[in-house]
Write a protein that holds these residues in place. Structure first.
Motif, PDB file in Angstrom:
ATOM      1  N   LEU A  73       0.820  -1.208   0.000  1.00 40.91           N
ATOM      2  CA  LEU A  73       0.000   0.000   0.000  1.00 40.91           C
ATOM      3  C   LEU A  73       0.860   1.266   0.000  1.00 40.91           C
ATOM      4  N   THR A  74       2.042   1.173   0.603  1.00 41.15           N
ATOM      5  CA  THR A  74       2.904   2.359   0.690  1.00 41.15           C
ATOM      6  C   THR A  74       3.490   2.724  -0.666  1.00 41.15           C
ATOM      7  N   LYS A  77       1.042   3.513  -5.176  1.00 36.88           N
ATOM      8  CA  LYS A  77       0.232   4.696  -4.892  1.00 36.88           C
ATOM      9  C   LYS A  77      -1.138   4.654  -5.559  1.00 36.88           C
ATOM     10  N   ARG A  82      -5.676   1.903  -0.779  1.00 39.94           N
ATOM     11  CA  ARG A  82      -4.945   2.921  -0.030  1.00 39.94           C
ATOM     12  C   ARG A  82      -5.906   3.965   0.556  1.00 39.94           C
ATOM     13  N   SER A  85      -6.907   3.028   4.084  1.00 38.46           N
ATOM     14  CA  SER A  85      -5.820   2.655   4.978  1.00 38.46           C
ATOM     15  C   SER A  85      -5.500   3.799   5.927  1.00 38.46           C
ATOM     16  N   VAL A  86      -4.600   3.537   6.869  1.00 36.67           N
ATOM     17  CA  VAL A  86      -4.165   4.515   7.857  1.00 36.67           C
ATOM     18  C   VAL A  86      -2.707   4.865   7.577  1.00 36.67           C
ATOM     19  N   ARG A  87      -2.383   6.158   7.625  1.00 42.18           N
ATOM     20  CA  ARG A  87      -0.997   6.585   7.433  1.00 42.18           C
ATOM     21  C   ARG A  87      -0.324   6.701   8.793  1.00 42.18           C
ATOM     22  N   TYR A  93       1.552   3.283   4.801  1.00 39.93           N
ATOM     23  CA  TYR A  93       0.113   3.134   4.744  1.00 39.93           C
ATOM     24  C   TYR A  93      -0.232   1.671   5.027  1.00 39.93           C
ATOM     25  N   SER A  95      -3.487  -1.057   7.159  1.00 47.52           N
ATOM     26  CA  SER A  95      -4.647  -1.173   8.043  1.00 47.52           C
ATOM     27  C   SER A  95      -4.179  -1.167   9.492  1.00 47.52           C
ATOM     28  N   ARG A 402     -10.789   0.616   8.830  1.00 50.48           N
ATOM     29  CA  ARG A 402      -9.465   0.806   8.229  1.00 50.48           C
ATOM     30  C   ARG A 402      -8.500  -0.277   8.679  1.00 50.48           C
TER      31      ARG A 402
END
Length: 402
Positions: A73-74, A77, A82, A85-87, A93, A95, A402
């Motif tokens: 996910l990071t 892009k 994404r 998801s949570v940063r 990035y 879950s 998330r």
């Protein structure tokens, strides 16, 4: 945690890492139980003893699959997931579940050399909660909580998509959703197994006629069971969670005693020849079923959460007390419990078989009726507060996407 999801989400199958982290949670539980039975039957173990390897497999699988998902996910892009998801750390990035699994796996693997040093310095553990084991248990429970949250977030997102997207393949989507609901209760049952193992010395059959055991149950169990009951959308989630916990605890203890084991560390007071089983778990399916029924009748806003906590906490103690009083007494004293099913014939090689209280209640674990009733009153108050925290936690889990 409401968020918008891409239209392609409705066609997304359950990702492989979700199955992986639930499998990891199972490896962790069975590895821990095997390790306890190893200490009861063989004694000193090494860093790469089979039970440890099973736990490490759980840590590595959870960490590797979750870490790969985070990196995917990071760096991808354009990945549609994404958006949900949570940063974290300003770079990555993923879950919430994946992050918890990675942190828990790293904690577990860090505890391994600490535990080896502890054994080399202080010898065999006489308690479950030694410092290295505490670090290990924190890592285990973090991985298992990550598995729960990972499944739960996907379950909540599936439900959200089903109600918001009329073009969704309803039949296929419902099958996936039902599978996620069951996986959540299994993951919850596995985490409950670790919670019970941590507190087993205070809730074993020998404590069943003392109010301190029910105070411990009142503190530790209602918050967890009611959180699961509120977060899950199954009809009987607490009952299924309790059944999963009981099976997870019992299967290793039913199987391993068929295999030979010889003590390797003295003093050997009880020369065993096979693995010795762990404890028979609490009969939580009975109060669990009652709690499910109460949530059906009074949940979903029909009753204020404080009143619901007062009702469920009180009923939990009033149900679990007679259940465990009689069943614990049966396990501890009855010759019919001394077999491979009820596991009361199990005895560590370091225990003196001539001790008179193996199958009789020690005076320390007996109380007068007024003392016991006073303790049950305290247990009810603890259970009410515990239930209120559980309902609050369950409200949070219902919103996790998330």
């Amino acid at each position: 945690m409401q968020t918008a999801f891409p239209s392609s989400f409705s066609r997304t199958k359950i990702p492989a890492y979700i199955y992986a982290v639930v499998f990891s949670s199972l490896c962790i539980v069975w590895g821990l139980l095997w390790d306890i039975m190893w200490h009861m039957s063989i004694g000193r173990d090494g860093l790469f003893a089979p039970p440890h390897l099973l736990m490490y497999v759980g840590a590595v699988v959870a960490g590797a699959f979750s870490g790969f998902k985070i990196l995917q996910l990071t760096f991808a892009k354009m990945n549609a997931e994404r958006a949900s998801s949570v940063r974290f750390w300003g770079v990555f990035y993923g879950s919430l579940g994946a992050m918890y699994c990675v942190w828990g796996a790293l904690t577990m693997l860090t505890s391994a050399p600490f535990d080896e040093w502890w054994h080399n310095t202080y010898g065999l553990d006489v308690q479950i909660l030694t410092p290295p084991h505490t670090v290990l248990l924190i890592g285990m429970m973090t991985v298992q909580f990550g598995a729960m949250i990972g499944v739960l977030a996907l379950q909540n997102r599936f439900s959200n998509t089903l109600t918001s997207s009329p073009s969704t393949d309803v039949q296929s989507h419902e099958r996936q959703g039902k599978r996620l609901k069951i996986m959540f209760t299994i993951a919850a049952g596995l985490l409950l197994s670790i919670l019970f193992t941590m507190l087993a010395e205070k809730m074993g059959p020998w404590t069943s006629h003392h109010s301190s055991a029910y105070i411990t149950m009142g503190i530790a169990l209602p918050f967890y069971l009611l959180a699961v009951g509120r977060a899950s959308s199954l009809r009987y989630p607490i009952t299924i969670t309790a059944a999963a916990y009981m099976l997870a605890m019992l299967i290793p203890s039913w199987i391993l005693p068929f295999f030979p084991a010889t003590p390797r560390l003295g003093p050997v007071l009880n020369p065993v020849t096979h693995y010795q089983a762990f404890l028979f778990p609490l009969l939580l399916v009975i109060p669990g079923f009652v709690l499910d029924k109460l949530l059906h009748r009074f949940g979903n806003g029909k009753l204020n959460d404080w009143l619901l906590a007062a009702l469920t906490g009180t009923v939990f103690i009033l149900v679990i007390t007679p259940v465990q009083w009689y069943f614990g007494g049966f396990l501890h004293t009855s010759p019919y419990a001394q077999n491979g099913f009820f596991l009361s014939n199990s005895m560590s090689y370091s225990n003196d078989p001539t001790w008179p209280y193996h199958h009789t209640f020690h005076p320390h674990w007996l109380q007068s009726t007024p003392e016991f009733l006073k303790g049950i009153g305290i247990a009810i108050l603890c259970a009410i507060l515990s239930a209120r925290v559980g309902l609050l936690w369950g409200n949070w889990m219902k919103r996790v996407q998330r």
